[in-house]
Scaffold this motif. Structure first.
Motif, mmCIF file in Angstrom:
data_model
loop_
_atom_site.group_PDB
_atom_site.id
_atom_site.type_symbol
_atom_site.label_atom_id
_atom_site.label_comp_id
_atom_site.label_asym_id
_atom_site.label_seq_id
_atom_site.Cartn_x
_atom_site.Cartn_y
_atom_site.Cartn_z
ATOM 1 N N SER A 62 0.847 -1.185 0.000
ATOM 2 C CA SER A 62 0.000 0.000 0.000
ATOM 3 C C SER A 62 0.886 1.239 0.000
ATOM 4 O O SER A 62 1.921 1.275 0.664
ATOM 5 N N ASP A 64 0.456 5.366 0.556
ATOM 6 C CA ASP A 64 -0.450 6.433 0.982
ATOM 7 C C ASP A 64 0.304 7.754 1.063
ATOM 8 O O ASP A 64 1.287 7.874 1.806
ATOM 9 N N GLN A 66 -0.283 11.668 2.115
ATOM 10 C CA GLN A 66 -1.229 12.513 2.850
ATOM 11 C C GLN A 66 -0.594 13.855 3.177
ATOM 12 O O GLN A 66 0.586 13.930 3.539
ATOM 13 N N GLU A 83 -7.659 15.436 9.865
ATOM 14 C CA GLU A 83 -7.515 14.801 8.564
ATOM 15 C C GLU A 83 -8.308 13.486 8.545
ATOM 16 O O GLU A 83 -8.235 12.700 9.486
ATOM 17 N N GLY A 84 -9.060 13.275 7.478
ATOM 18 C CA GLY A 84 -9.861 12.064 7.354
ATOM 19 C C GLY A 84 -9.341 11.179 6.234
ATOM 20 O O GLY A 84 -8.131 11.037 6.051
ATOM 21 N N ARG A 85 -10.274 10.588 5.476
ATOM 22 C CA ARG A 85 -9.878 9.746 4.345
ATOM 23 C C ARG A 85 -9.123 10.605 3.332
ATOM 24 O O ARG A 85 -9.280 11.825 3.268
ATOM 25 N N LEU A 86 -8.300 9.933 2.541
ATOM 26 C CA LEU A 86 -7.510 10.657 1.557
ATOM 27 C C LEU A 86 -8.425 11.343 0.543
ATOM 28 O O LEU A 86 -9.439 10.781 0.108
ATOM 29 N N SER A 87 -8.078 12.563 0.187
ATOM 30 C CA SER A 87 -8.816 13.275 -0.853
ATOM 31 C C SER A 87 -8.478 12.673 -2.212
ATOM 32 O O SER A 87 -7.511 11.904 -2.355
ATOM 33 N N ASP A 88 -9.262 13.016 -3.229
ATOM 34 C CA ASP A 88 -8.965 12.525 -4.577
ATOM 35 C C ASP A 88 -7.567 12.947 -5.006
ATOM 36 O O ASP A 88 -6.848 12.186 -5.665
ATOM 37 N N ILE A 91 -5.124 10.677 -3.354
ATOM 38 C CA ILE A 91 -5.209 9.349 -3.969
ATOM 39 C C ILE A 91 -4.466 9.324 -5.295
ATOM 40 O O ILE A 91 -3.743 8.371 -5.614
ATOM 41 N N ARG A 398 -19.281 0.029 -2.835
ATOM 42 C CA ARG A 398 -18.805 0.761 -1.665
ATOM 43 C C ARG A 398 -18.227 2.121 -2.053
ATOM 44 O O ARG A 398 -17.390 2.671 -1.360
ATOM 45 N N ARG A 402 -9.605 3.604 -5.771
ATOM 46 C CA ARG A 402 -8.491 4.373 -6.333
ATOM 47 C C ARG A 402 -8.457 4.274 -7.858
ATOM 48 O O ARG A 402 -8.111 5.228 -8.543
#
Length: 706
Positions: A62, A64, A66, A83-88, A91, A398, A402
């Motif tokens: 993986s 990542d 960020q 900070e939450g889930r990765l933005s587009d 990604i 879901r 990516r």
């Protein structure tokens, strides 16, 4: 006491420096570095398990990337303020690094591996995405994790006719081409970017220029590895082997598999069924007590199948579905397929199909971008959806993964280059591609369908855009290679290259290339680009049979737009106190009104699918912003009466004095019974006081003299 820091510095052509530093942060990771350029700092770490998981025959890695909001002195939005889930955007950078790093790991390395890259300090003059690949590779270089690197990534752009490495955001705004290029000391690994309809030779020149800089980055990492003493990498054994089983399988099934792929079956399901039958026949022939390692039957069978399919193409110049190497699958397309959409198109090429819509919205529909380093609004965006049924699979929905984000971004970049300038386009444009069937190159189908949908919606794009996915099968030992146009999904899996190219009749607008083979010569890349050009132009001919140019008229249900400019000081009059005036106009007319200040002027954009409603809103606004003219006649309403005359509202928000002497030609002694509050009367503007700006009205000027 400060830790023992080890650093290497890379000096760019223009004198700017990139520094790689290790030994201070995240020392419990297998490898960690800080890459600095200006005030920008990226922390990259890599950790890999010593052993592979049971039955794992691939690299479970993986990547990542960020961006920490604190790196730019910002606090995240939202309820949680973290900070939450990765933005587009994050990604997309993660994908770029992953696509460059993954191929350089040994084929038999299967341990869980995690690469984490964080922007810990930002710089408005440094784009961190061009440093992320270097940071990831450097973290591997200072670790004991085996990999066939190093690699690096750079951004190359052409600004004012000259190529430049890692330009500033300000410089990039005027670039005619912009590519992120990844490579090792010896070869190019990955390319992604966009351009203003450039020629193939210009793209190759940019790639070669970028590669020269990449070589210097790789050399710096080699020296860094020596400084930290990590030349010797860890030993591993992640694959079981059974040579006797492989030899038996190859002897038993290779000829059958070669004969099977030689049947040149166009239908994917039929090809798969035939291959499955050969495998099942071999397994049943082994019996229960065969004594071989059963878990290796699947991987070995796939390896032998791949060899047979590749040899068919290399030796006989034949493809799995019977096409010639440069042949594009049959194409058909329609527009206006969905009657309620603003624009729609259905594009089908072989067994790949995209149903794409184009929706036109107002400024209020713009996409807000709120990142650590990038903030603003997008007036054009594209969403790509890849449901399970498109490949005949059961897959829980879901949300976009990516891959969907990456494919959508590539198609968006391809189409963005032909849109009308922002100042000439009043609409926010959303393209949505739903892949209904997929057997290779669904992102390129999205480009073709998106181009048709834009034209069907009546957006005056410069030219239609098409895209094609190129592949290659090569043999380093013999020097043989075959370049394939419009690759199938199977050919993507079997091949050594996936090269997607989009463009107009004039030139290239975007590309995405991933190489899985070392030492690809630039002459072969040029051959692939020129073959791709022929394919793009063929597809362009096919879609122009469906729609050759943007439609002259919008659909009846598409919002119409009217833009008017007003003096800056009148913006408040149109909005009204607390937005009262503009809200009333929108409520009464049903139109949508957007007001913004641009270049010290007020820009008013009125949207409505009904022309009468748009005209009604326009008339209301014109009445507010109209400037009184001396000598003009107005219908006014008496607001209040004074002993010396009456105050009359002759334009919205504008009152004037109708003096008692200007009501009639006859002399009036009193205002009693002459006028009533709320009464409508015709008045003429006869003067404006130069000092006070007060308006003087007359009624008798409109009456015949006695």
């Amino acid at each position: 006491m400060l830790p023992n820091l080890i650093t290497k510095t890379i000096t760019l052509e223009d004198g700017r420096e990139i520094t790689i530093e290790t030994g201070a942060l995240a020392k419990q990771a297998d490898g960690s570095v800080v890459v600095k350029m200006g005030k920008a700092m990226l922390l990259a770490t890599v950790v890999s398990k010593k052993e592979a998981g049971e039955g794992v025959d691939f690299l479970p890695m993986s990547v990542d990337y960020q961006e920490k909001f604190a790196s730019s002195g910002k606090i995240p939005g939202g309820f949680l303020k973290r900070e939450g889930r990765l933005s587009d955007y994050e990604i997309l950078i993660s994908r770029i690094v992953d696509r460059a790093i993954r191929p350089i790991f040994p084929d038999d390395y299967h341990a869980d591996t995690q690469i984490a890259i964080s922007l810990i300090s930002g710089d408005e003059d440094v784009l961190p995405d061009a440093l992320a690949g270097l940071a990831a590779s450097a973290a591997l270089a200072v670790s004991d994790i085996p990999f066939n690197g190093p690699i690096s990534e750079v951004r190359v752009a052409k600004i004012d006719g000259k190529l430049k490495i890692n330009p500033t955001p300000t410089e990039l705004a005027t670039a005619s081409l912009e590519f992120i290029v990844a490579g090792s000391l010896d070869f190019i690994l990955m390319v992604e970017g966009e351009a203003n309809e450039i020629q193939e030779e210009e793209m190759l020149e940019a790639m070669q220029y970028a590669h020269e800089e990449i070589k210097r980055h790789c050399q710096a990492q080699i020296e860094l590895t020596k400084l930290v003493g990590k030349e010797v990498k860890r030993e591993y054994n992640h694959e079981k082997s059974d040579p006797a089983l492989f030899d038996k399988m190859r002897a038993d099934v290779y000829d059958k598999l070669y004969a099977s792929v030689s049947k040149l079956i166009a239908n994917k399901s039929e090809r798969s069924a035939l291959i499955k039958e050969i495998k099942e026949e071999f397994v049943s022939g082994l019996g229960d007590d065969h004594g071989f390692e059963a878990s290796l039957i699947g991987p070995y069978f796939s390896k032998i199948h791949k060899e047979a399919a590749r040899n068919l193409t290399l030796n006989e110049k034949k493809r799995l579905d019977g096409r010639k190497l440069d042949e594009v699958r049959p194409i058909w397309s329609v527009v206006d397929y969905l009657p309620s959409a603003h624009g729609s198109a259905l594009f089908t090429r072989g067994e790949t199909q995209s149903l794409t819509t184009c929706t036109l919205g107002t400024k209020m529909d713009e996409m807000m971008v709120d990142g650590a380093t990038i903030s603003g609004y997008n007036k054009f965006y594209l969403h790509y959806n890849f449901p399970g049924f498109s490949t005949g699979e059961v897959k829980i929905n879901r949300g976009p993964g990516r891959r969907e984000v990456g494919h959508g971004n590539l198609a968006m970049r391809a189409l963005r280059k032909v849109l009308p300038p922002v100042e000439e386009n009043p609409y926010t444009i959303r393209i949505v591609s739903d892949i209904l069937e997929s057997n290779g190159s669904s992102s390129m189908a999205t480009v073709c369908a998106g181009s048709l949908a834009l034209m069907d919606a009546g957006i005056p794009i410069k030219s239609a855009v098409t895209g094609i996915a190129m592949g290659m099968i090569s043999d380093a030992k013999t020097g043989k290679y075959s370049i394939l146009s419009d690759i199938l999904g199977d050919e993507d899996h079997l091949g050594d290259m996936d090269f997607k190219v989009t463009g107009t009749a004039k030139g290239i607008t975007a590309c995405q290339m991933d190489l899985k083979v070392e030492g690809l010569d630039y002459s072969v890349l040029k051959e692939a680009l020129l073959q791709a050009k022929d394919g793009r132009l063929h597809i362009l001919d096919e879609i122009t049979k469906t729609l050759a140019a943007p439609k002259a008229e919008l659909k009846p249900h598409t919002p119409r737009s009217f833009i008017m400019m007003i003096p800056k000081e009148l913006i408040g009059a149109v909005i009204g106190p607390g937005g009262k005036v503009i809200q009333e106009i929108q409520k009464d007319t049903g139109a949508t009104i957007v007001i913004e200040e641009i270049d010290n002027q007020g820009k008013i954009n009125i949207f409505s699918a009904n022309q009468d409603k748009l005209n009604a809103a326009l008339a209301r606004i014109k009445s507010i912003v109209a400037q009184p003219e001396i000598g003009e006649t107005y219908t006014g309403k008496v607001k209040n009466i004074q002993p010396f005359g009456a105050f009359v509202e002759f334009m919205p928000g504008k009152d004037g004095l109708l003096h008692i002497s200007e009501i009639k030609h006859e002399r009036l002694e009193t205002m009693d019974g002459v006028l009533e509050p709320g009464e409508e009367i015709q008045v003429k503007l006869i003067d404006v006081d130069k000092k006070t700006g007060k308006f003087k009205l007359s009624r008798k000027a409109l009456l015949p003299k006695p």
